[in-house]
Structure formats: structure tokens, C-alpha cells
Scaffold this active site. Sequence first.
Site, PDB file in Angstrom:
ATOM      1  N   LYS A  95       0.843  -1.199   0.000  1.00 21.78           N
ATOM      2  CA  LYS A  95       0.000   0.000   0.000  1.00 21.78           C
ATOM      3  C   LYS A  95       0.880   1.251   0.000  1.00 21.78           C
ATOM      4  CE  LYS A  95      -4.035  -2.059   2.048  1.00 21.78           C
ATOM      5  NZ  LYS A  95      -3.553  -3.399   1.654  1.00 21.78           N
ATOM      6  N   ASP A 129      -1.672  -1.975  -4.198  1.00 18.24           N
ATOM      7  CA  ASP A 129      -3.062  -2.043  -3.729  1.00 18.24           C
ATOM      8  C   ASP A 129      -3.650  -0.637  -3.759  1.00 18.24           C
ATOM      9  OD1 ASP A 129      -2.590  -4.691  -3.236  1.00 18.24           O
ATOM     10  OD2 ASP A 129      -3.005  -4.608  -1.079  1.00 18.24           O
ATOM     11  N   ARG A 177      -5.742  -6.108 -10.965  1.00 18.14           N
ATOM     12  CA  ARG A 177      -6.666  -6.812 -10.072  1.00 18.14           C
ATOM     13  C   ARG A 177      -7.957  -5.992 -10.045  1.00 18.14           C
ATOM     14  NH1 ARG A 177      -4.877  -6.395  -4.170  1.00 18.14           N
ATOM     15  NH2 ARG A 177      -3.365  -7.987  -4.729  1.00 18.14           N
ATOM     16  N   ALA A 182     -13.142  -1.509  -1.015  1.00 17.88           N
ATOM     17  CA  ALA A 182     -13.271  -1.834   0.405  1.00 17.88           C
ATOM     18  C   ALA A 182     -13.457  -0.637   1.328  1.00 17.88           C
ATOM     19  CB  ALA A 182     -12.029  -2.603   0.855  1.00 17.88           C
TER      20      ALA A 182
HETATM   21  P1  FDA Z   1     -19.181  -9.237  -1.253  1.00 17.53           P
HETATM   22  O1  FDA Z   1     -18.660  -8.856   0.098  1.00 17.53           O
HETATM   23  O2  FDA Z   1     -19.885  -8.198  -2.074  1.00 17.53           O
HETATM   24  O3  FDA Z   1     -20.098 -10.501  -1.079  1.00 17.53           O
HETATM   25  C1  FDA Z   1     -20.956 -10.941  -2.112  1.00 17.53           C
HETATM   26  C2  FDA Z   1     -21.544 -12.284  -1.721  1.00 17.53           C
HETATM   27  O4  FDA Z   1     -20.516 -13.286  -1.723  1.00 17.53           O
HETATM   28  C3  FDA Z   1     -22.126 -12.332  -0.316  1.00 17.53           C
HETATM   29  O5  FDA Z   1     -23.433 -11.847  -0.302  1.00 17.53           O
HETATM   30  C4  FDA Z   1     -22.050 -13.825   0.000  1.00 17.53           C
HETATM   31  O6  FDA Z   1     -23.081 -14.511  -0.634  1.00 17.53           O
HETATM   32  C5  FDA Z   1     -20.731 -14.227  -0.672  1.00 17.53           C
HETATM   33  N1  FDA Z   1     -19.608 -14.156   0.264  1.00 17.53           N
HETATM   34  C6  FDA Z   1     -18.745 -13.124   0.428  1.00 17.53           C
HETATM   35  N2  FDA Z   1     -17.829 -13.431   1.366  1.00 17.53           N
HETATM   36  C7  FDA Z   1     -18.127 -14.659   1.817  1.00 17.53           C
HETATM   37  C8  FDA Z   1     -17.559 -15.527   2.791  1.00 17.53           C
HETATM   38  N3  FDA Z   1     -16.482 -15.159   3.498  1.00 17.53           N
HETATM   39  N4  FDA Z   1     -18.120 -16.733   2.982  1.00 17.53           N
HETATM   40  C9  FDA Z   1     -19.212 -17.127   2.288  1.00 17.53           C
HETATM   41  N5  FDA Z   1     -19.802 -16.333   1.347  1.00 17.53           N
HETATM   42  C10 FDA Z   1     -19.281 -15.139   1.115  1.00 17.53           C
HETATM   43  N6  FDA Z   1     -10.290  -3.575  -1.954  1.00 17.53           N
HETATM   44  C11 FDA Z   1      -9.723  -2.342  -2.211  1.00 17.53           C
HETATM   45  O7  FDA Z   1     -10.393  -1.316  -2.075  1.00 17.53           O
HETATM   46  N7  FDA Z   1      -8.416  -2.289  -2.618  1.00 17.53           N
HETATM   47  C12 FDA Z   1      -7.653  -3.393  -2.826  1.00 17.53           C
HETATM   48  O8  FDA Z   1      -6.480  -3.274  -3.205  1.00 17.53           O
HETATM   49  C13 FDA Z   1      -8.255  -4.672  -2.571  1.00 17.53           C
HETATM   50  N8  FDA Z   1      -7.548  -5.840  -2.731  1.00 17.53           N
HETATM   51  C14 FDA Z   1      -8.189  -7.063  -2.583  1.00 17.53           C
HETATM   52  C15 FDA Z   1      -7.527  -8.251  -2.865  1.00 17.53           C
HETATM   53  C16 FDA Z   1      -8.197  -9.468  -2.781  1.00 17.53           C
HETATM   54  C17 FDA Z   1      -7.473 -10.747  -3.111  1.00 17.53           C
HETATM   55  C18 FDA Z   1      -9.581  -9.501  -2.414  1.00 17.53           C
HETATM   56  C19 FDA Z   1     -10.348 -10.785  -2.368  1.00 17.53           C
HETATM   57  C20 FDA Z   1     -10.223  -8.339  -2.107  1.00 17.53           C
HETATM   58  C21 FDA Z   1      -9.551  -7.108  -2.161  1.00 17.53           C
HETATM   59  N9  FDA Z   1     -10.203  -5.927  -1.833  1.00 17.53           N
HETATM   60  C22 FDA Z   1      -9.590  -4.714  -2.108  1.00 17.53           C
HETATM   61  C23 FDA Z   1     -11.519  -5.966  -1.122  1.00 17.53           C
HETATM   62  C24 FDA Z   1     -12.693  -5.844  -2.087  1.00 17.53           C
HETATM   63  O9  FDA Z   1     -12.749  -4.554  -2.620  1.00 17.53           O
HETATM   64  C25 FDA Z   1     -14.024  -6.154  -1.374  1.00 17.53           C
HETATM   65  O10 FDA Z   1     -14.218  -5.191  -0.365  1.00 17.53           O
HETATM   66  C26 FDA Z   1     -14.101  -7.524  -0.755  1.00 17.53           C
HETATM   67  O11 FDA Z   1     -13.519  -8.506  -1.548  1.00 17.53           O
HETATM   68  C27 FDA Z   1     -15.589  -7.901  -0.504  1.00 17.53           C
HETATM   69  O12 FDA Z   1     -16.281  -8.014  -1.720  1.00 17.53           O
HETATM   70  P2  FDA Z   1     -16.538  -9.410  -2.462  1.00 17.53           P
HETATM   71  O13 FDA Z   1     -16.423  -9.148  -3.925  1.00 17.53           O
HETATM   72  O14 FDA Z   1     -15.590 -10.428  -1.930  1.00 17.53           O
HETATM   73  O15 FDA Z   1     -18.004  -9.878  -2.148  1.00 17.53           O
END
Ligand code: FDA
Length: 322
Positions: A95, A129, A177, A182
Site C-alpha cells: 500500500k 493495492d 486486479r 473496500a
Molecule cells: P461481497 O462482500 O460483495 O459478497 C458478495 C456475496 O458473496 C455475499 O453476499 C455472499 O453470498 C458471498 N460471500 C462473500 N464473502 C463470503 C464468505 N467469506 N463466505 C461465504 N460467502 C461469502 N479492496 C480495495 O479497495 N483495494 C484493494 O487493493 C483490494 N484488494 C483485494 C484483494 C483481494 C485478493 C480480495 C479478495 C479483495 C480485495 N479488496 C480490495 C476488497 C474488495 O474490494 C471487497 O471489499 C471484498 O472482496 C468484498 O467483496 P466481495 O467481492 O468479496 O463480495
Amino acid sequence: MLKDLFMSLSQNQFLNSTAKKYGLKMGAQSVVAGTNLDEAIKSIKELNAQGISCTVDNLGEFVFKKEEATDAKEQIIEVIEAIHAHKVDAHISLKPSQLGLDIDYSFCLDNLREIVERANQYDIFINIDMEDHKRLQPSFDILDELSKEYDNVGTVIQAYFYQSEENIQKYKNYRLRIVKGAYKEPEQYAYQNKAEIDANYIKLIEWHLLNGKFTSIATHDHLVINHVKAFVKKNNIPNDKFEFQMLYGFRKELQLKLAKEGYQFCTYVPFGHDWYGYFMRRLAERPQNLNLVAKQVFNTKTNTVIGLAAGAFLLGRLTKKK
Ligand code: FDA
């Protein structure tokens, strides 16, 4: 409400420095791969043995002193050396704020240049990141500068920003990526509604898969993953053009399943003492992650201190609102 609470907690410097003095607490040990490099390398080797590559984050935030940023740089270089020495399948995520972006842009750029230069010697990729909107443009500027000299660097596109469609086109020749995003961002800059963020997320992924360089699809969302699987099949996009990424400790069975199905899979492996902000953001994303905490919280003196401080902080906020 819970999301706002955990986002506020993630930015609380008192709690961050309190947490740093102790080992992994409050359930963070399930999602942080230890406090030192040896523990991180052990986890990476275990994941590699299952056909999963890793991106390693030597956790750090709230860096306001040059000495701290210099320490962070040295530690990241140690991680690069360890990746090379142990011959593990891993690259680096870092970061800019950890390397002094909030102190001085040129100082941060110099720190990053040193890291990218060392990694380049071993053909190790560096991912910048992306943090909140205030750091967005300076982080892209750093990428632009570094890419004049090196090709082992890339970054993240956050789907909640209105600006991301323009950015993904501008940065299409980078390994990117793509994430939902987040941080808590104002309406002026970012979609607030989950359906809009999800729709933009899919749009950006599809665009980069068709037009861009390597794509890392970083999500725990099985609906998005299933959509991508169908999309790459329909469009004959080969498996070496993209990978799925998830965070260490989350949906472990799904991580393994995707790797076994023959998709490239990369786990984001955070480690170090500075785990607090990272952990709070995970709780903000998904309050169900509180299960991780429930098992651990308040069973030691440390947790009691952190818990009481968090309670006091929350009470302060609620009182202020009234
Ligand atoms: P989201 O949280 O929207 O969930 C969608 C659905 O997926 C949920 O309703 C559920 O059904 C299922 N689900 C999600 N998590 C689950 C769990 N643990 N168990 C079971 N089901 C689950 N952000 C940023 O701003 N800068 C960055 O550099 C990064 N880098 C980064 C790297 C990596 C490898 C990841 C995975 C994520 C990031 N992020 C990030 C974070 C990203 O922006 C985001 O906030 C999180 O990944 C949460 O969003 P999701 O897409 O995972 O699903």
C-alpha cells in the site's frame, strides 16, 4: 450501521497502536497468516502445495513518520528476498500509504522504486493495492512513473468508483486486479448501492478480459465467479489470461475447488503486527465475519482492553450523533 462502525474502528489510531503491541487477537488469526515472515512463508508453502499461488502483504497503515515508512520498505525487501530464497510461487501486494504517500509523494515514489527494482531482479511482480479516493490519483501517478522503467508492476481497479471505467481503459496494458472496493467513499466519487457496484464490477471484468492484459478477479462472490467461468468459456478466453483471487482464510473450500478445476488461483496472504485496520475492514465488508471474533473475543486481558476501547469509541460516536 455495523459497516460504518467497523470502518470507523479501522481508522482509529489508538486502537491500531494498542492492537499492534499484542499478537493476533479477536479472531484475526484466522485471516492473518502470522505476525512474522517465517509464519507467512510456511503458509505460502502450504498453499503452493495445493496448487495455489500467493500475493503477500506485509501489513501496515497509519504511517506518518519517515522512519516507519523506511522500515516498511526494508521489511518488504526482506519478503522479496525470502520469496526468492525459498523459491515459492508468490508476489507482493503493498500500500502506498505504508511507504510514505501521506508524508511526501517523492519519498514514497523512491521507496517503491527501490522495492520494484529489487523484485525486478528476481522477476517478482509488485501489485500496488488501491486505498481510498484521496490516494487514488497519486497511486496511479506512481504506477505511471515506475512503468517507465519496469514492467513488473500493476495495480487495482475498484468498481465502486465512477472513474473506474475510464481508468481501466487507460491502464488496460497492465496486469490489473479488479475488486468491488473496500473503503467507505462519498457519493461524489463512488456508487453507494450494492446492485450498481456489482453491475459495474461485472462490466469492468468483462471489458478487461476481452481487451486488457492479465486480469485478477478478486472476490469471494460465487455469483461473480460463476458468471466469469461462463463468460471465459463463451469467449474462448484461455486460463492463462486470468486468475481468481481471494483473501487468506476466507472460503477456503471454494479456493481449493477453483484451483482443482484448473483455474489459476492466487491467495492474498497478509501477515505482520499491523493487522488491526485490515481485520476491521473485513468485519465491515461482511458482519458475518464476526463469527471469527465471537469465538475469541474477551478471553484475554488484551482483548478486554481492545474491546473496552472499542466500546468507549462507539459510545462516543453515538453520543455525538445525538
Ligand atoms: P461481497 O462482500 O460483495 O459478497 C458478495 C456475496 O458473496 C455475499 O453476499 C455472499 O453470498 C458471498 N460471500 C462473500 N464473502 C463470503 C464468505 N467469506 N463466505 C461465504 N460467502 C461469502 N479492496 C480495495 O479497495 N483495494 C484493494 O487493493 C483490494 N484488494 C483485494 C484483494 C483481494 C485478493 C480480495 C479478495 C479483495 C480485495 N479488496 C480490495 C476488497 C474488495 O474490494 C471487497 O471489499 C471484498 O472482496 C468484498 O467483496 P466481495 O467481492 O468479496 O463480495
